[in-house]
Design a protein around this motif. Structure first.
Motif, PDB file in Angstrom:
ATOM      1  N   THR A  41       0.837  -1.197   0.000  1.00 37.69           N
ATOM      2  CA  THR A  41       0.000   0.000   0.000  1.00 37.69           C
ATOM      3  C   THR A  41       0.873   1.248   0.000  1.00 37.69           C
ATOM      4  N   PRO A 292      -5.328  -6.111   6.817  1.00 36.03           N
ATOM      5  CA  PRO A 292      -4.408  -4.970   6.886  1.00 36.03           C
ATOM      6  C   PRO A 292      -4.416  -4.250   8.218  1.00 36.03           C
ATOM      7  N   THR A 342      -4.935  -2.915  -0.685  1.00 37.01           N
ATOM      8  CA  THR A 342      -4.403  -3.598   0.493  1.00 37.01           C
ATOM      9  C   THR A 342      -4.349  -5.115   0.365  1.00 37.01           C
TER      10      THR A 342
END
Length: 350
Positions: A41, A292, A342
């Protein structure tokens, strides 16, 4: 059929922008194995600025005398304004998190991958995403009226002095205004044939007056520019200078002392990374996805917050596996959609 929408979606920052995808299907040609990557990310810092170029007209000294105008441009100058800052999470392929998943030959699934090879979905079309691969700088220009001598007559151009040329240009402006008024009131020998002809003549009169008026008042030209700076949130610790902004130079490098500093700071809100022992188990057989973590990214200047955003980050997450048999089940194969930024689960249908 059961359907789950996970709460991770609220952290994803999903926007409705199309992304090019590639569909791959398990089969004999690839030994029923499909390869993909999980994303890293990143954050694109979008800086919207405007470059303003101001130029004085050649007759600015005579603007008050002939046109009765006092607010005029008297000197050429160039300056910049910063309009807006925006933070946009994007996903790029992580070469350290690449996987090859084997499926059964009976009912092999299909995967949709991004251009970089990150997993977007299984057994169904992927979601729309704001994911981007390469940061770009875009420029949109908006030009003001530029002085031109094409509207001057031969007599005006050969007047012999700036004062005389200004006087004749002013007279031409008043003649244009009178012509426009006569056209509107119908006080002309011959009216335009139709509405379109009327609009065309009016536009020509307006353009000529604007060009002549600019010779007295000056012009302002604006260029709207977007500069994109891509950073890895996991590589930012503490508070540091991201870039500098100068009124006279615009966006400059963080080591250019001609500009005032714009700071970036990243605060880790959720760190879900497993310990070293569990980390070794992450590449067991299965379809890997990311649970995440979460960060808060803040941009500031002069101890004032300019922009702040919380968003999910794969680098602070844990990697988990789906069993492969749920996707190649002959009776009811599962479908899954993942968050491109993500690698998290967006949707699973079983």
């Amino acid at each position: 059929m059961r359907k789950w929408i996970l709460s991770l979606v609220s952290l994803a920052g999903i926007c409705a922008f199309a992304q090019e995808t590639t569909k791959i299907t398990a089969g004999k040609h690839n030994d029923f194995g499909l390869a993909y990557s999980l994303p890293t990310t990143m954050a694109d810092i979008e800086v919207d600025v405007t470059k303003i170029t101001v130029k004085a007209g050649p007759y600015y000294q005579y603007a008050e005398k002939y046109l009765g105008v006092q607010e005029i441009i008297t000197e050429d100058m160039e300056y910049w304004e910063m309009n807006n800052l925006n933070i946009r999470p994007v996903g790029v392929a992580n070469p350290d998190e690449s996987y090859l998943v084997k499926f059964k030959s009976g009912n092999p699934p299909s995967m949709y991958l991004s251009q970089e090879g990150t997993l977007l979905s299984i057994n169904r079309e992927p979601a729309m995403s704001n994911n981007a691969v390469t940061p770009k700088t875009t420029t949109a220009s908006q030009a003001g009226t530029t002085p031109t001598y094409s509207v001057l007559t031969e007599e005006q151009l050969t007047a012999g002095s700036t004062a005389k040329m200004a006087e004749m240009a002013a007279k031409q402006i008043y003649r244009l205004r009178e012509s426009r008024l006569n056209l509107v009131t119908g006080d002309v020998d011959q009216l335009p044939a139709d509405g379109e002809s009327f609009k065309l003549i009016m536009k020509q009169l307006d353009d000529q007056e604007a060009a002549l008026t600019a010779m007295f008042l000056g012009t302002t030209r604006k260029e709207n520019i977007k500069k994109v700076i891509r950073i890895n949130p996991a590589e930012k610790t503490g508070k540091e200078i991201l870039f500098r902004f100068s009124k006279y130079l615009g966006v400059v490098n963080n080591d250019n002392l001609a500009g005032a500093p714009i700071y970036i700071s990243v605060k880790v809100l959720e760190d879900l990374r497993p310990d070293a022992e569990n980390q070794k188990k992450k590449k067991e057989k299965g379809v890997a996805y990311v649970l995440p973590g979460k960060v808060e990214l803040t941009l500031s200047a002069d101890n004032k917050t300019l922009k702040s955003m919380e968003f999910a980050v794969a680098q602070y997450g844990d990697i988990i596996q789906f069993p492969t048999d749920m996707f190649d089940d002959k009776k009811a194969p599962a479908k899954a959609v993942f968050v491109p930024e993500t690698g998290a689960i967006l949707e699973v249908i079983q």
